[in-house]
Motif scaffolding. Structure first.
Motif, PDB file in Angstrom:
ATOM      1  N   UNK A 221       0.898  -1.184   0.089  1.00 16.60           N
ATOM      2  CA  UNK A 221       0.024  -0.032   0.130  1.00 16.60           C
ATOM      3  C   UNK A 221       0.870   1.071  -0.021  1.00 16.60           C
ATOM      4  N   UNK A 222       0.516   2.028  -0.966  1.00 16.60           N
ATOM      5  CA  UNK A 222       1.420   3.460  -1.006  1.00 16.60           C
ATOM      6  C   UNK A 222       0.429   4.813  -1.224  1.00 16.60           C
ATOM      7  N   UNK A 223       0.755   5.841  -0.745  1.00 14.88           N
ATOM      8  CA  UNK A 223       0.119   7.051  -0.935  1.00 14.88           C
ATOM      9  C   UNK A 223       0.481   7.461  -2.553  1.00 14.88           C
ATOM     10  N   UNK A 224       1.934   7.407  -2.668  1.00 18.85           N
ATOM     11  CA  UNK A 224       2.106   7.832  -4.263  1.00 18.85           C
ATOM     12  C   UNK A 224       3.132   6.681  -4.742  1.00 18.85           C
ATOM     13  N   UNK A 225       2.635   6.159  -5.983  1.00 17.71           N
ATOM     14  CA  UNK A 225       3.344   5.110  -6.583  1.00 17.71           C
ATOM     15  C   UNK A 225       3.594   5.668  -8.326  1.00 17.71           C
ATOM     16  N   UNK A 226       4.584   6.251  -8.527  1.00 16.62           N
ATOM     17  CA  UNK A 226       4.943   6.587  -9.653  1.00 16.62           C
ATOM     18  C   UNK A 226       5.414   5.521 -10.645  1.00 16.62           C
ATOM     19  N   UNK A 227       5.410   5.830 -12.119  1.00 16.45           N
ATOM     20  CA  UNK A 227       6.044   4.964 -12.945  1.00 16.45           C
ATOM     21  C   UNK A 227       7.461   5.472 -13.497  1.00 16.45           C
ATOM     22  N   UNK A 228       8.130   5.963 -12.848  1.00 15.25           N
ATOM     23  CA  UNK A 228       9.405   6.476 -13.190  1.00 15.25           C
ATOM     24  C   UNK A 228      10.425   5.231 -13.094  1.00 15.25           C
ATOM     25  N   UNK A 229      11.920   5.398 -12.770  1.00 17.52           N
ATOM     26  CA  UNK A 229      12.453   4.136 -12.766  1.00 17.52           C
ATOM     27  C   UNK A 229      12.319   3.531 -11.492  1.00 17.52           C
ATOM     28  N   UNK A 230      12.291   3.965 -10.454  1.00 13.61           N
ATOM     29  CA  UNK A 230      12.015   3.191  -9.198  1.00 13.61           C
ATOM     30  C   UNK A 230      10.744   2.511  -9.291  1.00 13.61           C
ATOM     31  N   UNK A 231       9.593   3.123  -9.535  1.00 16.23           N
ATOM     32  CA  UNK A 231       8.367   2.598  -9.566  1.00 16.23           C
ATOM     33  C   UNK A 231       8.232   1.422 -10.727  1.00 16.23           C
ATOM     34  N   UNK A 232       9.095   1.545 -11.910  1.00 17.82           N
ATOM     35  CA  UNK A 232       9.090   0.632 -12.658  1.00 17.82           C
ATOM     36  C   UNK A 232       9.622  -0.710 -12.127  1.00 17.82           C
ATOM     37  N   UNK A 233      10.635  -0.511 -11.566  1.00 18.70           N
ATOM     38  CA  UNK A 233      11.408  -1.487 -10.898  1.00 18.70           C
ATOM     39  C   UNK A 233      10.427  -2.387  -9.674  1.00 18.70           C
ATOM     40  N   UNK A 234       9.513  -1.611  -8.963  1.00 19.62           N
ATOM     41  CA  UNK A 234       8.526  -2.215  -8.217  1.00 19.62           C
ATOM     42  C   UNK A 234       7.426  -3.162  -9.027  1.00 19.62           C
ATOM     43  N   UNK A 235       7.014  -2.370  -9.981  1.00 19.81           N
ATOM     44  CA  UNK A 235       5.938  -3.155 -11.086  1.00 19.81           C
ATOM     45  C   UNK A 235       6.490  -4.298 -11.671  1.00 19.81           C
ATOM     46  N   UNK A 236       7.806  -4.399 -12.017  1.00 17.26           N
ATOM     47  CA  UNK A 236       8.532  -5.756 -12.430  1.00 17.26           C
ATOM     48  C   UNK A 236       8.678  -6.517 -11.507  1.00 17.26           C
ATOM     49  N   UNK A 237       9.028  -6.248 -10.349  1.00 11.53           N
ATOM     50  CA  UNK A 237       9.209  -7.165  -9.213  1.00 11.53           C
ATOM     51  C   UNK A 237       7.768  -7.854  -8.786  1.00 11.53           C
TER      52      UNK A 237
END
Length: 453
Positions: free
Chosen positions: A123-139
């Motif tokens: 659960x996150x308040x902000x979840x961007x699709x930048x480099x860091x966010x993309x790493x989480x989405x991929x994981x």
């Protein structure tokens, strides 16, 4: 008739005398204007809607079921009080690790997701699709492909009000994801205040992460973001992880209408350390003001020192007075706020509010740049409050927040050292008084917006 209706409603529902008098006076001086604005702005639909929609929480103890105090020193009354406030018992046998910024926290969180065997809850308040966010989405996508049950909650405003690219990418990857209290209709203003500010990651029901950190490149200083945000996050292991998972499961049931149950979400957890801890949640439903009550109880129990670090410092007069009275009785009270936050209005309002507290002996320190988003409270080098809540009215009254109280001297001493090390220039009474009249008027006027900043 309009003025009479406003008067009756304000008398029955407004707790603050000044607020009730203001609305009643406006309604009688200008019934149509006052009645309209009272109907639009004065009625607390936030709390009423939350009462109607929020589902019954899971994993909560009844007040009569609270276990006997496990803390035996002068903080025992604090543990007892927070048991009654939260409806949860403390859990022993917990271990904590501290991470600074996404540089340290993200690799640890991604590694935990990569090693997940049965479940991941995020659960996150902000979840961007930048480099860091993309790493989480991929994981998360890789975990889903391995057969792991993955559930993600993204706030409906913080994660992108008009369009949440992270949410849609997760959904396209087949991951169960929900947007907390999202509405595309801008005139549904009450929903804008019902925000989930929680940061939770639980892997296999046994490893938890929480704190103040969102998922975005701005938290990774190594990436040299244009507007860097420093923050503090925590890894939790031990029985208290079940309370983190319970808080997530409650929100998941509210957002998605599904119950998370069974061993994959709530396994038996062995001790992993010596800390005693408990989850503290707050929000505009039946948890209203609980975070504020927790802070007040901690201040009242302090004997030697109080250390607070927060990105925004706009509490109501009760907390300001409590800190001032602690300083008056000889307790060292230190508050660290950013020299310049990412919300200029908050900085202005803060200067208008803290003068009386400082005159009573509370020391306010301006943390150097870059902006630090950490939220920490330490009492007597023995007790800590960590999590997502800022020291402002929005976190204490409107947002859904999650913190953990921890009875553990090593953690408290480490956090006190951290807070002390990040003190910059001390803000003085002379500096507050030296503001020009236009600046003081500006700051005082902005302070009137305190509940909405």
């Amino acid at each position: 008739m309009i003025a009479t209706w406003v008067t009756i409603h304000a008398l029955l529902h407004k707790r603050e005398v000044g607020s009730a008098l203001g609305w009643i006076g406006l309604a009688w001086l200008s019934p149509f204007f006052g009645g309209f604005f009272y109907f639009v702005l004065g009625i607390n639909r936030v709390r009423r809607r939350a009462h109607r929609l929020k589902v019954q929480r899971t994993g909560r103890a009844k007040p009569g079921d609270i276990a006997a105090s496990r803390v035996t020193d002068h903080l025992a009354p604090l543990e007892s009080a927070l048991g009654r406030i939260t409806g949860r018992s403390t859990r022993t046998g917990n271990g904590f690790a501290i991470y600074q910024n996404g540089d340290e926290a993200y690799p640890a969180m991604l590694a935990a997701i990569a090693e997940a065997k049965v479940s991941v809850a995020l659960s996150s308040y902000i979840f961007r699709t930048d480099e860091s966010g993309t790493r989480f989405i991929d994981a998360l996508t890789a975990a889903k492909a391995r057969g792991v049950a993955v559930c993600v909650i993204i706030d409906g405003v913080g994660g992108g009000w008009v369009m949440s690219s992270a949410y849609h990418k997760l959904r396209r990857a087949g991951i169960s994801a929900g947007r907390f209290m999202h509405s595309p209709l801008p005139w549904r203003m009450p929903l804008l205040n019902l925000r989930s500010h929680k940061k939770i990651l639980v892997v296999d029901g046994r490893i938890g992460f929480t704190g103040g950190m969102n998922i975005a490149d701005e938290n990774v200083l190594a990436l040299k973001p244009k507007e860097p945000v420093q923050d503090t996050h925590f890894r939790v292991e031990g029985p208290s992880v079940a309370q983190l998972m319970s808080a997530f499961a409650s929100d998941w049931s509210f957002v998605m209408g599904e119950d998370l149950q069974g061993e994959i979400w709530f396994p038996t957890i062995a001790p992993a350390g010596d800390a005693t801890a408990r989850v503290v949640t707050s929000g505009p439903d039946r948890d209203v003001e609980k975070m504020e009550f927790a802070a007040l109880q901690a201040i009242a129990c302090a004997r030697k020192s109080i250390h607070v670090m927060t990105p925004y410092f706009l509490p109501d007069d009760h907390l300001l007075l409590a800190l001032a009275m602690a300083a008056v009785r000889g307790i060292a009270v230190d508050v660290v706020i950013p020299n310049k936050s990412n919300h200029r209005l908050v900085d202005w309002a803060t200067r208008a509010a803290i003068g009386p507290m400082m005159r009573d002996g509370v020391h306010v320190w301006l943390g150097p740049s870059p902006f630090r988003h950490s939220k920490v409270m330490v009492i007597d080098d023995e007790w800590s409050l960590i999590g997502s809540a800022n020291w402002d009215m929005r976190s204490f009254r409107l947002n859904f927040e999650l913190c953990m109280e921890v009875y553990d001297r090593p953690l408290a001493e480490a956090l006190r050292t951290f807070v002390t090390a990040h003190r910059g220039e001390r803000l003085t009474i002379d500096a507050i008084a030296a503001r020009s009249l236009p600046v003081r008027l500006r700051d005082a006027a902005v302070r009137l917006m305190m509940p909405y900043l």
